[in-house]
Design a protein around this motif. Structure first.
Motif, mmCIF file in Angstrom:
data_model
loop_
_atom_site.group_PDB
_atom_site.id
_atom_site.type_symbol
_atom_site.label_atom_id
_atom_site.label_comp_id
_atom_site.label_asym_id
_atom_site.label_seq_id
_atom_site.Cartn_x
_atom_site.Cartn_y
_atom_site.Cartn_z
ATOM 1 N N ARG A 26 -14.269 7.283 -46.258
ATOM 2 C CA ARG A 26 -13.070 6.629 -44.948
ATOM 3 C C ARG A 26 -12.208 7.665 -43.855
ATOM 4 O O ARG A 26 -11.583 8.151 -43.375
ATOM 5 C CB ARG A 26 -11.444 5.551 -45.813
ATOM 6 N N ALA A 27 -11.671 9.019 -45.155
ATOM 7 C CA ALA A 27 -11.912 10.146 -45.021
ATOM 8 C C ALA A 27 -13.039 10.621 -43.469
ATOM 9 O O ALA A 27 -12.136 11.453 -42.443
ATOM 10 C CB ALA A 27 -12.201 11.466 -46.454
ATOM 11 N N TRP A 28 -13.913 10.312 -43.403
ATOM 12 C CA TRP A 28 -14.998 10.182 -41.927
ATOM 13 C C TRP A 28 -14.724 9.413 -40.824
ATOM 14 O O TRP A 28 -15.366 9.334 -40.218
ATOM 15 C CB TRP A 28 -16.622 10.426 -42.271
ATOM 16 N N HIS A 29 -13.502 8.898 -41.134
ATOM 17 C CA HIS A 29 -13.628 7.706 -39.992
ATOM 18 C C HIS A 29 -13.730 8.345 -38.444
ATOM 19 O O HIS A 29 -14.394 7.921 -37.847
ATOM 20 C CB HIS A 29 -12.265 7.003 -40.106
ATOM 21 N N LEU A 138 1.995 15.378 -48.667
ATOM 22 C CA LEU A 138 0.475 14.836 -48.051
ATOM 23 C C LEU A 138 0.638 15.274 -46.523
ATOM 24 O O LEU A 138 0.578 16.150 -46.232
ATOM 25 C CB LEU A 138 0.292 13.578 -47.695
ATOM 26 N N VAL A 139 2.697 14.787 -46.131
ATOM 27 C CA VAL A 139 2.668 15.695 -44.543
ATOM 28 C C VAL A 139 3.002 17.045 -44.352
ATOM 29 O O VAL A 139 2.978 17.317 -43.717
ATOM 30 C CB VAL A 139 3.877 14.587 -44.447
ATOM 31 N N VAL A 150 -3.127 10.290 -42.897
ATOM 32 C CA VAL A 150 -2.002 10.423 -44.289
ATOM 33 C C VAL A 150 -1.792 9.185 -44.750
ATOM 34 O O VAL A 150 -2.653 9.302 -46.337
ATOM 35 C CB VAL A 150 -0.445 10.709 -44.250
ATOM 36 N N GLU A 151 -2.085 7.747 -44.383
ATOM 37 C CA GLU A 151 -2.304 6.603 -45.134
ATOM 38 C C GLU A 151 -3.676 6.255 -45.267
ATOM 39 O O GLU A 151 -3.985 5.892 -46.515
ATOM 40 C CB GLU A 151 -2.007 5.635 -44.168
ATOM 41 N N ILE A 152 -5.012 6.845 -45.076
ATOM 42 C CA ILE A 152 -6.315 7.013 -45.746
ATOM 43 C C ILE A 152 -6.566 7.716 -46.800
ATOM 44 O O ILE A 152 -6.368 7.116 -48.137
ATOM 45 C CB ILE A 152 -7.505 7.580 -44.956
ATOM 46 N N GLU A 153 -6.210 8.905 -47.179
ATOM 47 C CA GLU A 153 -6.015 9.562 -47.910
ATOM 48 C C GLU A 153 -4.710 9.080 -49.148
ATOM 49 O O GLU A 153 -5.249 9.081 -50.508
ATOM 50 C CB GLU A 153 -4.694 11.218 -48.334
#
Length: 246
Positions: A26-29, A138-139, A150-153
């Motif tokens: 998902r990081a690559w979206h 994270l933010v 951020v939500e994906i992470e």
């Protein structure tokens, strides 16, 4: 081990994407979406211990690479046109490239080295002992990230097996490929904590094209997505033109 494999895009060329530690496909979206626009079918894996893939009793760079080769074989008709990996995924992608012989390879702030001395010890301790970060952390640490990232992470961290850190305990395994099997681009953070100027110079001497993108941290493609894709697309246009340019 058979991994979770995620496909997108319908182009005639194939790009294989390998994520970094603590992450998943998902990081690559945004990268996947852009490659799809350029005429690539994107094949992105979740490494063992990440995302929807199984956990393993033992992790290592070579085992991760073995899993990737085994898992993508059913969906590849031949060598991929592009292999791209970030961080740990850059190291794994280089091992995969030795076996799949892609047309081009892109390594994003890859784990081709690890700091020595007290700094290296401190980084190992940080990875091993630090709790999973909160949304606020994270933010704060990644002010350039899109909120979706951020939500994906947070989601990928929840799915991550922390024992994967043991696969990097022996940092002597973190090294660049011994030989180039394809034209190779290395895209580094402005101040990479993995690749020093000396290591970058060695990679360039080995025949890789090495570039740094200003204003980026370790997750280069999230910090400055547009600049990252501009560099990648310009390089691919020279060494492996996209379908639209043929």
């Amino acid at each position: 081990m058979r991994l979770a494999v995620h496909e997108s895009g319908t182009g005639s060329r194939t790009a294989l994407l390998v994520h970094g530690l603590m992450s998943d496909h998902r990081a690559w979206h945004r990268v996947s979406a852009r490659l799809g626009e350029l005429g690539y079918r994107v094949v992105a894996v979740d490494l063992a211990g990440h995302g929807r893939s199984p956990r393993s009793s033992r992790y290592s760079p070579q085992a991760w690479a073995d899993d990737v080769v085994e898992s993508v074989a059913p969906v590849l008709a031949g060598p991929p046109d592009l292999v791209m990996g970030h961080s740990l995924g850059g190291l794994v992608a280089s091992l995969v490239a030795e076996r799949l012989a892609p047309r081009a390879a892109v390594y994003v702030d890859p784990a081709f080295a690890f700091p020595g001395g007290p700094r290296g010890v401190a980084l190992k301790a940080l990875f091993a002992l630090a709790p999973r970060p909160s949304r606020a952390s994270l933010v704060r640490w990644n002010p350039k990230w899109d909120p979706a990232d951020v939500e994906i992470e947070l989601a990928t961290l929840a799915d991550w097996d922390k024992r994967t850190i043991l696969g990097l305990a022996n940092t002597r395994r973190l090294m660049p490929p011994e030989r180039l099997v394809a034209p190779s681009l290395v895209v580094l953070a402005e101040r990479s904590w993995l690749i020093s100027d000396d290591v970058a110079a060695r990679l360039a001497a080995q025949g890789m094209v090495v570039t740094r993108i200003p204003g980026t941290g370790h997750t280069v493609f999230r910090d400055e997505h547009h600049d990252f894709m501009t560099v990648v697309e310009g390089w691919l246009a020279r060494v492996a033109p996209t379908v639209a340019e043929r």
